[in-house]
Design an enzyme around this catalytic site. Structure first.
Site, PDB file in Angstrom:
ATOM      1  N   ASP A 117      78.429  30.647  51.002  1.00 40.52           N
ATOM      2  CA  ASP A 117      79.886  30.552  51.174  1.00 40.52           C
ATOM      3  C   ASP A 117      80.199  29.826  52.479  1.00 40.52           C
ATOM      4  OD1 ASP A 117      78.870  32.848  52.552  1.00 40.52           O
ATOM      5  OD2 ASP A 117      80.895  33.612  52.774  1.00 40.52           O
ATOM      6  N   ASP A 167      76.649  24.909  58.425  1.00 36.79           N
ATOM      7  CA  ASP A 167      76.840  26.372  58.321  1.00 36.79           C
ATOM      8  C   ASP A 167      77.150  26.737  56.887  1.00 36.79           C
ATOM      9  OD1 ASP A 167      77.221  29.022  58.830  1.00 36.79           O
ATOM     10  OD2 ASP A 167      79.113  28.783  59.884  1.00 36.79           O
ATOM     11  N   GLU A 185      79.546  35.930  53.503  1.00 38.98           N
ATOM     12  CA  GLU A 185      79.121  36.073  54.900  1.00 38.98           C
ATOM     13  C   GLU A 185      80.271  35.742  55.830  1.00 38.98           C
ATOM     14  OE1 GLU A 185      77.468  35.379  58.825  1.00 38.98           O
ATOM     15  OE2 GLU A 185      78.621  33.974  57.636  1.00 38.98           O
ATOM     16  N   GLU A 186      81.066  34.726  55.450  1.00 40.47           N
ATOM     17  CA  GLU A 186      82.152  34.276  56.316  1.00 40.47           C
ATOM     18  C   GLU A 186      83.372  35.179  56.214  1.00 40.47           C
ATOM     19  OE1 GLU A 186      81.642  32.170  58.470  1.00 40.47           O
ATOM     20  OE2 GLU A 186      80.230  30.636  57.804  1.00 40.47           O
ATOM     21  N   GLU A 200      70.936  30.406  60.051  1.00 37.62           N
ATOM     22  CA  GLU A 200      72.214  30.088  60.715  1.00 37.62           C
ATOM     23  C   GLU A 200      72.017  28.936  61.710  1.00 37.62           C
ATOM     24  OE1 GLU A 200      75.209  31.053  60.274  1.00 37.62           O
ATOM     25  OE2 GLU A 200      75.004  32.842  59.032  1.00 37.62           O
ATOM     26  N   HIS A 219      82.436  24.961  61.232  1.00 38.76           N
ATOM     27  CA  HIS A 219      83.817  25.436  61.068  1.00 38.76           C
ATOM     28  C   HIS A 219      84.855  24.385  61.487  1.00 38.76           C
ATOM     29  CE1 HIS A 219      82.864  30.034  60.876  1.00 38.76           C
ATOM     30  NE2 HIS A 219      81.854  29.305  60.423  1.00 38.76           N
TER      31      HIS A 219
END
Ligand code: ZN
Length: 318
Positions: free
Chosen positions: A7, A38, A72-73, A101, A290
């Site tokens: 995700d 990520d 996870e996010e 990660e 991000h």
């Protein structure tokens, strides 16, 4: 076990991207896309490394597993926690885990994460007595009380750090009275805070320390309480030793750099995996995670694949 999440965070304003966020465009040797670092990139590297390893070395002495999850996010309910529970119910056991990660601040080879701080959110509330601002003797202003208690909670460092961790830290994130009038002393004041704590504390110890500081500062004069949000973010450390050395050595062999062993940064699913086996984190460089135009040089994917492959070779002695 090779772990990672598929995700991603939302792309934000897609028109701000120079390449569409879900096209995986390759331009000038760089792949653009949400999740490039990520962390779909690292998952692809792990799959490629295992395929290469099996092709070259045959069946490993032992087993290789993938823990590829979602959620996870976000709140981390329907991802790693459930998958590990499912695996445990089937009698699966894991010796070691590498979570992919993006751990490197600048370039591949900078940093391996060997632990993460714990995180706690709390709300400090001070009760007063509402009244006319010109008649303070008839009221009890909670703003005075909350200022005193906030000062007390912030006054002393929580600790001076430990062998592998920075000092624990408390930050107030919001102070609210919600009073829209100028001539009323409000009834209640609230302040939100977050604590990132190291391995000198356990979750309940951090809470007790804050309660004690508040109680001392309040001295029976201030009516206060602290409400704690539920937390599943406990501190953990995978102590340096043969497993960390093996991974650090593989990183150094491929990149020529000695990775720093760190416990900095935000939280990850390693906090759940650590209950099943020692876990460390190593992946791509993280400058663009991000962000708009998240991207990864294809050369980094090739190098990370080589690192994971070297880890497998060292681990299985081939
Ligand atoms: Zn991630």
């Amino acid at each position: 076990m090779l772990a990672g999440h598929t995700d991603v965070v939302p792309p934000g304003d897609e028109s701000a991207w120079t390449h569409p966020p879900f096209a995986a465009d390759l331009a000038d040797g760089v792949i653009y896309g949400r999740g490039a670092v990520d962390m779909k990139g690292a998952i692809a590297c792990k799959l490629a490394a295992v395929l290469d390893h099996l092709a070259a070395s045959g069946k490993p002495k032992g087993s290789i597993s993938f823990l590829i999850t979602g959620d996870e996010e976000d709140v981390a309910v329907n991802g790693t926690v459930k998958l590990l529970k499912w695996a445990a119910a089937r009698g699966e056991k894991f010796d070691h885990c590498i979570l992919g990660e993006p751990t490197n601040p600048d370039a591949l080879g900078d940093m391996i994460k060997i632990g993460r701080r714990g995180s706690l959110n709390g709300t400090l509330t001070v009760e007063g007595t509402q009244g006319h601002v010109a008649y303070p003797a008839l009221a009890d202003n909670p703003v005075r009380g909350i200022v005193a208690l906030m000062s007390a909670l912030m006054a002393e460092p929580l600790d001076r750090g430990s062998a592998h961790f920075d000092p624990s830290n408390l930050e107030f994130t919001s102070v609210d009275v919600g009073n829209k009038t100028v001539n009323i002393i409000p009834r209640e004041a609230r302040a939100r805070f977050n604590i990132r704590y190291n391995d000198r504390h356990a979750r309940d110890g951090v809470k007790a320390l804050m309660q004690a500081r508040a109680a001392t500062a309040a001295g029976g004069r201030i009516r206060w309480s602290i409400a704690w949000d539920p937390s599943n973010v406990d501190v953990f450390l995978t102590k340096p030793g043969p497993f960390v050395d093996l991974v650090a050595g593989a990183v150094a062999e491929v990149t020529g750099r000695k990775p720093q062993l760190s416990t900095s940064g935000g939280t990850s699913d390693a906090r759940f995996i650590k209950d099943h086996c020692p876990v460390i984190e190593f992946g791509l460089a993280n400058q663009t995670m991000h962000k708009v135009d998240e991207r990864v040089p294809a050369a980094d994917l090739v190098a990370l694949t080589a690192i994971y492959r070297r880890i497998l070779e060292r681990y299985f002695g081939t």
